[in-house]
Design a protein around this motif. Structure first.
Motif, PDB file in Angstrom:
ATOM      1  N   THR A 122       0.839  -1.194   0.000  1.00  0.00           N
ATOM      2  CA  THR A 122       0.000   0.000   0.000  1.00  0.00           C
ATOM      3  C   THR A 122       0.877   1.248   0.000  1.00  0.00           C
ATOM      4  O   THR A 122       1.898   1.301   0.717  1.00  0.00           O
ATOM      5  N   ALA A 123       0.486   2.251  -0.773  1.00  0.00           N
ATOM      6  CA  ALA A 123       1.259   3.488  -0.859  1.00  0.00           C
ATOM      7  C   ALA A 123       1.245   4.265   0.449  1.00  0.00           C
ATOM      8  O   ALA A 123       2.086   5.153   0.657  1.00  0.00           O
ATOM      9  N   LEU A 130       9.424   7.550  -2.022  1.00  0.00           N
ATOM     10  CA  LEU A 130       9.225   6.099  -2.022  1.00  0.00           C
ATOM     11  C   LEU A 130      10.049   5.397  -0.935  1.00  0.00           C
ATOM     12  O   LEU A 130      10.435   4.232  -1.084  1.00  0.00           O
ATOM     13  N   TYR A 168       2.448  -0.646  -5.107  1.00  0.00           N
ATOM     14  CA  TYR A 168       1.805   0.138  -4.061  1.00  0.00           C
ATOM     15  C   TYR A 168       0.646   0.924  -4.668  1.00  0.00           C
ATOM     16  O   TYR A 168       0.833   2.057  -5.128  1.00  0.00           O
ATOM     17  N   THR A 170      -2.533   3.363  -4.991  1.00  0.00           N
ATOM     18  CA  THR A 170      -3.069   4.514  -4.274  1.00  0.00           C
ATOM     19  C   THR A 170      -4.569   4.276  -4.067  1.00  0.00           C
ATOM     20  O   THR A 170      -4.991   3.137  -3.965  1.00  0.00           O
ATOM     21  N   VAL A 233       4.721   2.722  -7.300  1.00  0.00           N
ATOM     22  CA  VAL A 233       3.406   3.202  -6.876  1.00  0.00           C
ATOM     23  C   VAL A 233       2.506   3.274  -8.108  1.00  0.00           C
ATOM     24  O   VAL A 233       2.939   3.696  -9.184  1.00  0.00           O
ATOM     25  N   TYR A 293       3.224  10.898  -5.222  1.00  0.00           N
ATOM     26  CA  TYR A 293       4.381  10.048  -5.478  1.00  0.00           C
ATOM     27  C   TYR A 293       4.740  10.094  -6.965  1.00  0.00           C
ATOM     28  O   TYR A 293       3.926  10.503  -7.800  1.00  0.00           O
ATOM     29  N   ALA A 295       4.236   8.208  -9.536  1.00  0.00           N
ATOM     30  CA  ALA A 295       3.356   7.050  -9.748  1.00  0.00           C
ATOM     31  C   ALA A 295       3.295   6.641 -11.216  1.00  0.00           C
ATOM     32  O   ALA A 295       3.484   7.466 -12.124  1.00  0.00           O
TER      33      ALA A 295
END
Length: 318
Positions: A122-123, A130, A168, A170, A233, A293, A295
């Protein structure tokens, strides 16, 4: 045909990943499925996908992660693992599933045969660089604390540093008549009932979101084209909370005449008024409201994103 072992297929994300992998075709023999899927599941009655959506050979493996050692012989025949199963709500169970038996699962794989493990975390337990948040391991929910511990101990799985892809997600949306609804999607209508009030508030916060169907598309790409190890992420480009409210109001054609900042003191006061005890983790999230992040989305991989905007989500669920 590669053998893939899946856990967590009865959940929202698991349904989408199972369905997408079952529909993947062998690039050398397009008339054949790409994978034989071995799905660990307690009760097949929990699956909502009709058989016609699962055209690949599937072996349902009765059991759960707490008894994963019973599958030791089978696991040594696997070419890959997609591990989505997780537990929360009960601290003892969360630790057992998310740490102890996840490590055991990894160790039961054959390092000479299994070339890829895709593991979902999980983020919430990462900072914007990170890096693991120490406070997540100390003060997070039982789910976050156990995921943090697994992140710290994953090297104990031995040979996986070069083959373990940790993902991870979101904020995860998803659900349909054939897929269970994610917690966020299930609560969407309740939040929208407050839109007439929310639209006049300003909150300094930002976040990513992603749909489970888009995550499944990315997983299918990585299974077909293994990228090696990594920590990524998953999320669409970040969105501020104010932008989110503006886009939702535009969708419903509601005007915003003014906006008042929502001070943290008011949030704490309301919590006190309604006798809600804010934990150390709650306080941390209130002070650090930009969950942003570097991502990846499907478009980052050259894939089509089915749900790139809030409007696309609202079209699907309202």
């Amino acid at each position: 045909m590669r053998n893939l072992f899946l856990t967590g297929a009865s959940g929202c994300l698991g349904h989408y990943v199972l369905e997408r992998l079952a529909q993947q075709r062998d690039p050398d023999f397009p008339e054949q499925p790409a994978y034989h899927l071995y799905v660990l599941i307690r009760e097949t009655s929990r699956l909502r996908l009709p058989p016609e959506r699962l055209p690949a050979p599937i072996t349902w493996v009765p059991g759960d992660l707490l008894r994963i050692r019973e599958q030791a012989a089978l696991l040594r025949q696997m070419d890959g693992l997609i591990h989505m199963a997780a537990a929360w709500g009960d601290p003892t169970l969360a630790w057992a599933v998310n740490v102890t038996h996840t490590l055991e699962l990894f160790r039961l794989l054959d390092p000479e045969r299994c070339q890829q493990v895709i593991y979902f975390s999980t983020a919430s337990l990462l900072n914007q660089a990170l890096e693991p948040l120490t406070i997540a391991g100390r003060a997070g929910t039982d789910y976050i604390r156990s995921k943090y511990e697994m992140l710290m101990r994953r090297q104990e799985s031995g040979f996986w540093p070069d083959r373990l892809l940790t993902l991870y997600p979101t904020l995860l949306f998803g659900g349909s008549p054939h897929h269970p609804y994610s917690h966020i999607t299930a609560g969407l209508r309740d939040v929208l009932r407050w839109l007439d009030l929310i639209r006049f508030l300003r909150v300094d916060a930002s976040f990513h979101f992603i749909h489970a169907a888009d995550v499944a598309e990315m997983v299918a790409h990585w299974v077909a084209h293994p990228p090696g190890a990594g920590d990524w992420v998953l999320g669409n480009p970040p969105l501020s909370l104010d932008e989110c409210v503006e886009q939702v109001c535009a969708y419903f054609k509601k005007r915003i005449y003014f906006r008042l900042p929502l001070p943290l003191a008011l949030v704490r006061g309301l919590a006190f008024l309604f006798r809600v005890q804010l934990s150390e983790w709650d306080e941390f999230c209130l002070r650090h409201r930009h969950f942003v992040y570097p991502a990846l989305s499907p478009e980052s991989l050259g894939l089509r994103c089915r749900f790139p905007t809030l409007a696309s989500l609202l079209d699907a669920y309202l």
